[in-house]
Design an enzyme around this catalytic site. Sequence first.
Site, PDB file in Angstrom:
ATOM      1  N   ALA A  61       0.850  -1.185   0.000  1.00 49.90           N
ATOM      2  CA  ALA A  61       0.000   0.000   0.000  1.00 49.90           C
ATOM      3  C   ALA A  61       0.891   1.242   0.000  1.00 49.90           C
ATOM      4  CB  ALA A  61      -0.878  -0.010   1.236  1.00 49.90           C
ATOM      5  N   GLY A 100       0.739  -5.086   1.002  1.00 53.98           N
ATOM      6  CA  GLY A 100      -0.359  -5.151   0.032  1.00 53.98           C
ATOM      7  C   GLY A 100       0.078  -5.781  -1.284  1.00 53.98           C
ATOM      8  N   GLU A 103      -0.231  -9.329  -0.698  1.00 51.02           N
ATOM      9  CA  GLU A 103      -1.670  -9.636  -0.576  1.00 51.02           C
ATOM     10  C   GLU A 103      -2.325  -9.691  -1.956  1.00 51.02           C
ATOM     11  OE1 GLU A 103      -2.123  -6.447   2.397  1.00 51.02           O
ATOM     12  OE2 GLU A 103      -3.213  -7.935   3.569  1.00 51.02           O
ATOM     13  N   GLU A 123       3.765  -5.273   7.512  1.00 48.50           N
ATOM     14  CA  GLU A 123       2.884  -4.237   8.076  1.00 48.50           C
ATOM     15  C   GLU A 123       3.125  -3.998   9.554  1.00 48.50           C
ATOM     16  OE1 GLU A 123       1.990  -6.511   5.920  1.00 48.50           O
ATOM     17  OE2 GLU A 123       0.539  -5.749   4.471  1.00 48.50           O
TER      18      GLU A 123
HETATM   19  C1  LIG Z   1      10.201  -1.952  -1.192  1.00 47.77           C
HETATM   20  C2  LIG Z   1      11.501  -1.762  -0.475  1.00 47.77           C
HETATM   21  C3  LIG Z   1      12.066  -3.102  -0.016  1.00 47.77           C
HETATM   22  C4  LIG Z   1      12.510  -1.102  -1.454  1.00 47.77           C
HETATM   23  O1  LIG Z   1      13.716  -0.834  -0.771  1.00 47.77           O
HETATM   24  P1  LIG Z   1      14.825   0.120  -1.424  1.00 47.77           P
HETATM   25  O2  LIG Z   1      15.964   0.127  -0.473  1.00 47.77           O
HETATM   26  O3  LIG Z   1      15.049  -0.271  -2.810  1.00 47.77           O
HETATM   27  O4  LIG Z   1      14.186   1.558  -1.498  1.00 47.77           O
HETATM   28  P2  LIG Z   1      13.734   2.521  -0.329  1.00 47.77           P
HETATM   29  O5  LIG Z   1      13.303   1.784   0.862  1.00 47.77           O
HETATM   30  O6  LIG Z   1      14.757   3.572  -0.146  1.00 47.77           O
HETATM   31  O7  LIG Z   1      12.430   3.158  -0.960  1.00 47.77           O
HETATM   32  C5  LIG Z   1      12.506   4.010  -2.091  1.00 47.77           C
HETATM   33  C6  LIG Z   1      11.466   5.091  -1.942  1.00 47.77           C
HETATM   34  O8  LIG Z   1      10.175   4.485  -1.994  1.00 47.77           O
HETATM   35  C7  LIG Z   1       9.423   4.872  -0.856  1.00 47.77           C
HETATM   36  N1  LIG Z   1       8.537   3.733  -0.498  1.00 47.77           N
HETATM   37  C8  LIG Z   1       8.898   2.468  -0.310  1.00 47.77           C
HETATM   38  N2  LIG Z   1       7.821   1.706  -0.040  1.00 47.77           N
HETATM   39  C9  LIG Z   1       6.769   2.541  -0.061  1.00 47.77           C
HETATM   40  C10 LIG Z   1       5.389   2.362   0.150  1.00 47.77           C
HETATM   41  N3  LIG Z   1       4.855   1.145   0.416  1.00 47.77           N
HETATM   42  N4  LIG Z   1       4.587   3.428   0.061  1.00 47.77           N
HETATM   43  C11 LIG Z   1       5.095   4.663  -0.225  1.00 47.77           C
HETATM   44  N5  LIG Z   1       6.415   4.898  -0.428  1.00 47.77           N
HETATM   45  C12 LIG Z   1       7.226   3.852  -0.352  1.00 47.77           C
HETATM   46  C13 LIG Z   1      10.457   5.135   0.215  1.00 47.77           C
HETATM   47  O9  LIG Z   1       9.918   5.956   1.211  1.00 47.77           O
HETATM   48  C14 LIG Z   1      11.551   5.791  -0.613  1.00 47.77           C
HETATM   49  O10 LIG Z   1      11.199   7.135  -0.835  1.00 47.77           O
HETATM   50  P3  LIG Z   1      11.816   8.308   0.058  1.00 47.77           P
HETATM   51  O11 LIG Z   1      11.333   9.536  -0.599  1.00 47.77           O
HETATM   52  O12 LIG Z   1      11.276   8.136   1.451  1.00 47.77           O
HETATM   53  O13 LIG Z   1      13.295   8.102   0.040  1.00 47.77           O
HETATM   54  C15 LIG Z   1      11.339  -0.830   0.725  1.00 47.77           C
HETATM   55  O14 LIG Z   1      11.057   0.454   0.283  1.00 47.77           O
HETATM   56  C16 LIG Z   1      10.273  -1.242   1.688  1.00 47.77           C
HETATM   57  O15 LIG Z   1      10.509  -2.090   2.519  1.00 47.77           O
HETATM   58  N6  LIG Z   1       9.097  -0.618   1.584  1.00 47.77           N
HETATM   59  C17 LIG Z   1       8.028  -0.767   2.523  1.00 47.77           C
HETATM   60  C18 LIG Z   1       7.327  -2.072   2.340  1.00 47.77           C
HETATM   61  C19 LIG Z   1       6.161  -2.157   3.263  1.00 47.77           C
HETATM   62  O16 LIG Z   1       6.281  -1.986   4.452  1.00 47.77           O
HETATM   63  N7  LIG Z   1       4.990  -2.429   2.727  1.00 47.77           N
HETATM   64  C20 LIG Z   1       3.773  -2.513   3.458  1.00 47.77           C
HETATM   65  C21 LIG Z   1       2.995  -1.267   3.300  1.00 47.77           C
HETATM   66  S1  LIG Z   1       1.540  -1.226   4.316  1.00 47.77           S
HETATM   67  C22 LIG Z   1       0.467  -2.233   3.473  1.00 47.77           C
HETATM   68  O17 LIG Z   1       0.790  -2.716   2.448  1.00 47.77           O
HETATM   69  C23 LIG Z   1      -0.874  -2.404   4.124  1.00 47.77           C
HETATM   70  C24 LIG Z   1      -1.679  -3.458   3.433  1.00 47.77           C
HETATM   71  O18 LIG Z   1      -1.874  -4.572   4.264  1.00 47.77           O
HETATM   72  C25 LIG Z   1      -2.970  -2.888   2.951  1.00 47.77           C
HETATM   73  C26 LIG Z   1      -3.975  -2.618   4.036  1.00 47.77           C
HETATM   74  C27 LIG Z   1      -5.192  -1.936   3.519  1.00 47.77           C
HETATM   75  C28 LIG Z   1      -5.238  -0.587   4.143  1.00 47.77           C
HETATM   76  C29 LIG Z   1      -6.476   0.109   3.812  1.00 47.77           C
HETATM   77  C30 LIG Z   1      -6.730   1.172   4.815  1.00 47.77           C
HETATM   78  C31 LIG Z   1      -7.763   0.697   5.770  1.00 47.77           C
HETATM   79  C32 LIG Z   1      -8.162   1.741   6.726  1.00 47.77           C
HETATM   80  C33 LIG Z   1      -8.646   1.071   7.982  1.00 47.77           C
HETATM   81  C34 LIG Z   1      -9.663   1.882   8.634  1.00 47.77           C
HETATM   82  C35 LIG Z   1     -10.880   1.020   8.882  1.00 47.77           C
HETATM   83  C36 LIG Z   1     -12.019   1.914   9.093  1.00 47.77           C
HETATM   84  C37 LIG Z   1     -13.247   1.089   9.288  1.00 47.77           C
HETATM   85  O19 LIG Z   1     -13.518   0.211   8.499  1.00 47.77           O
HETATM   86  O20 LIG Z   1     -13.935   1.366  10.274  1.00 47.77           O
END
Ligand SMILES: CC(C)(COP(=O)(O)OP(=O)(O)OC[C@H]1O[C@@H](n2cnc3c(N)ncnc32)[C@H](O)[C@@H]1OP(=O)(O)O)[C@@H](O)C(=O)NCCC(=O)NCCSC(=O)C[C@@H](O)CCCCCCCCCCCCC(=O)O
Length: 719
Positions: A61, A100, A103, A123
């Site tokens: 996400a 995500g 997922e 997450e």
């Molecule tokens: C992917 C990586 C391993 C890459 O690593 P690398 O070293 O190559 O690069 P960087 O880490 O330097 O990243 C480069 C650059 O990209 C940015 N970035 C990385 N990942 C993301 C991301 N997921 N989103 C946005 N930006 C990202 C990073 O910040 C860098 O940019 P910057 O400018 O900062 O230098 C590595 O990047 C990594 O590990 N990334 C994170 C992976 C991760 O943790 N993923 C999980 C994300 S959370 C998720 O996926 C949640 C899901 O389960 C979906 C859930 C659904 C949610 C819906 C909302 C529901 C709301 C609930 C409320 C309920 C209300 C009700 O119902 O009542």
Amino acid sequence: MAEYNRVSECVGLITLRNPPVNALSAAVRQGIVDTVQRALSDPNVKSVVICGQNGIFCGGADIKEFGSNMTGPPLIPMIHAIESANKPVVAAIEGSALGGGLELALGCHYRIAHSKARLGLPEVSLGLLPAAGGSQRLPRLIGVPAALNLITTGRHVTAAEALQLGIVDQVTDHNTVDAAVKFALSVAGRSLDPRRISTHPCPQQPDLDALFEEVMQKVRQSARGAIAPIACVQAVRAAATLPYAQGMERERELMATLFTSGQARALQYCFFAERAVGRWRMPSGARWDTSKPRPVHKAAVIGLGTMGRGITVALAQTGLSVIAVETQEKQLMEAKQAISGMLERGAKRRGVAPALDGVIYSQNIQAVADVDLVIEAVFEDIALKTKVFQQLSAVCKPGTLLCTNTSALDVDQLASETPNPELVVGMHFFAPAHVMKLLEVVYGPRSSPQAVATAMQLGKKMGKASVAVGNCRGFVGNRMLKPYIEEAFFLLEEGATPELVDQALEEFGFPMGVFRMSDLSGLDVGWRVRKGDGLVEPGTASGRSARIRQGRRYSPLGDLLCEEGRFGQKTGRGWYQYDKPGSRVARSDPWLHSFLGAYRAQHGLVARRIDHQEVLERCLYALINEGFHILDDGIAAGPEDIDVIYVSGYGWPRHRGGPMFYANMVGLAKVLERLEHYQQLHPEVPHLQPSSLLRRLVASGSPPIHKWGEAIKKLHSQL
Ligand SMILES: CC(C)(COP(=O)(O)OP(=O)(O)OC[C@H]1O[C@@H](n2cnc3c(N)ncnc32)[C@H](O)[C@@H]1OP(=O)(O)O)[C@@H](O)C(=O)NCCC(=O)NCCSC(=O)C[C@@H](O)CCCCCCCCCCCCC(=O)O
Ligand SMILES: NC(=O)c1ccc[n+]([C@@H]2O[C@H](COP(=O)([O-])OP(=O)(O)OC[C@H]3O[C@@H](n4cnc5c(N)ncnc54)[C@H](O)[C@@H]3O)[C@@H](O)[C@H]2O)c1
């Protein structure tokens, strides 16, 4: 967005396009919904492949969306539509499939991964749980114990492990998209019912209740107050005990609690802060993006004591050739044995060959003549270090970077003793240097941007959280630690015990309270520093005057313990007692309690009841206050730098985001008010006097933390 192409005549290829990690932003989700619909309604398309551009499937996400009003199609129905499709959908996983992203792949009917890909549901490290069905599908696919492990730790697995666990169906060393297209063609027309994970029951698990009880107990212990790991266990339990639809409802409820929590905000702040510190800048205007690092192929370490050994291991493990120099023959032999052991154990853990040949040992400093960078780790003695730096300047080829691992000496002074001060920086590692994540890269007014860039890049290669900071006593981390420790001593004088102080700090989330930590690192370390500062007066002078030194309140408690030979774990006695020297299990010590009683009586101090709140406020707000001084002085470029230092090097609980983030959460006005309160009670304690930056930020309306940089600039320009 997502791009659609038809390939091999009858395969719909959907490519996620959202650099750098193809995060599932609103536009990407909309793109997936549209392209899946297009593929499913095209009669010429028999199967579908989903991949990501630029060698990465999907980083999950879009975390940046979490703080805002989320628009666009939600993930859960989008993934459900893929799983329900009547044509096979294959995920072609290159690079990463995380959160995500995984997922989404679990909603596909098949998963093909490149051998270098990494998969996971991280997450939990963002204060969340896999809430797009991941907590419900993964246990159904790989069983409850394996899913619990992955979801509660957030660890990434290799493609090989993913294959072994059953997360992916095939691993390829070749072009993943080509392999997935071929695979998609081969499964076209097959029944998809067995491939829809949400329709499976969880694999049977004997004694489910006992398993969850055991896991929950372990998770509670290691979570140190973090709530997401516990919610992750609860969500997997729902997968194991409830039908899918009810499990999804439980996943939603748990996510709703986590999503808006302060902990999730703190952990997501840490994620971005760790990346932000790589974009360093110096007060001179030099910056990460305009300063080119020098290549470093060969490095040297001078002094193979505690630190030099760990630094040598860290360098060798990154593949550098290392010349390790130690003057004492016995030390050199012992160091060689210790370093080889560390390299062997590390290599075994990582399943690689140990880099034993990468290290050359020498007693002669001349051996470092052709290295690109030197890290000095000799005794903490300015005369000795100056001599070593002068020798290095004479011996090394022109342009060799000279780095010091000093913890407290003046990097500028050392630099000024060399002919090329622009080549000198501090590289402040933490013990054990091959394990601890933190590296402070200390620049002085004359350090060249290239020297800083080189040290920062080397730190990154070693896997360190590297933070560039200005030069001052204690740099950032230790400078802030001083008032924290002093407050803890004062609390003992006023009636607290080491147990009470440590309990309050450990309940806050530190792995160890200040006194247990001091026993571990050795009470003699601080004693030596205080002696060097002329603060230690041996003997048993009593009364208030004995506790005012250099014009401010001083507690000699630590010195008195050292005079008794109580140096902590190494002597088996310190603030606690241990079974024997070197033991790690701290036990309460009646001697210490009578000693404190006698000390208070001698100094006319009356013990009062001290609660956890006061311990936290006095220790933490004093530390935070120093953080504001550091920002005001320009020693740290922003609050993120301080927070990364504290989270990665000082055990500050990550789910509280670091000291400056914590101050922002508590409210700057409240921190100021409490500091003022304690300062009135203890006027002889300068570190309780609120920093002028804190006052100015409060006066300017307490801007949120991401606006502090702007506010500080504005405030400075008004001075
Ligand atoms: C992917 C990586 C391993 C890459 O690593 P690398 O070293 O190559 O690069 P960087 O880490 O330097 O990243 C480069 C650059 O990209 C940015 N970035 C990385 N990942 C993301 C991301 N997921 N989103 C946005 N930006 C990202 C990073 O910040 C860098 O940019 P910057 O400018 O900062 O230098 C590595 O990047 C990594 O590990 N990334 C994170 C992976 C991760 O943790 N993923 C999980 C994300 S959370 C998720 O996926 C949640 C899901 O389960 C979906 C859930 C659904 C949610 C819906 C909302 C529901 C709301 C609930 C409320 C309920 C209300 C009700 O119902 O009542
Ligand atoms: N120990 C820590 O936790 C820690 C943490 C961060 C930084 N530091 C800093 O790292 C430096 C080293 O600390 P340490 O704890 O490893 O010290 P240490 O006493 O364990 O080791 C110092 C080593 O340097 C060797 N040495 C002395 N003069 C030398 C010379 N001219 N050439 C080659 N070798 C020489 C000594 O024989 C000894 O083996 C100090 O500046 C210290 O402040 C220590």
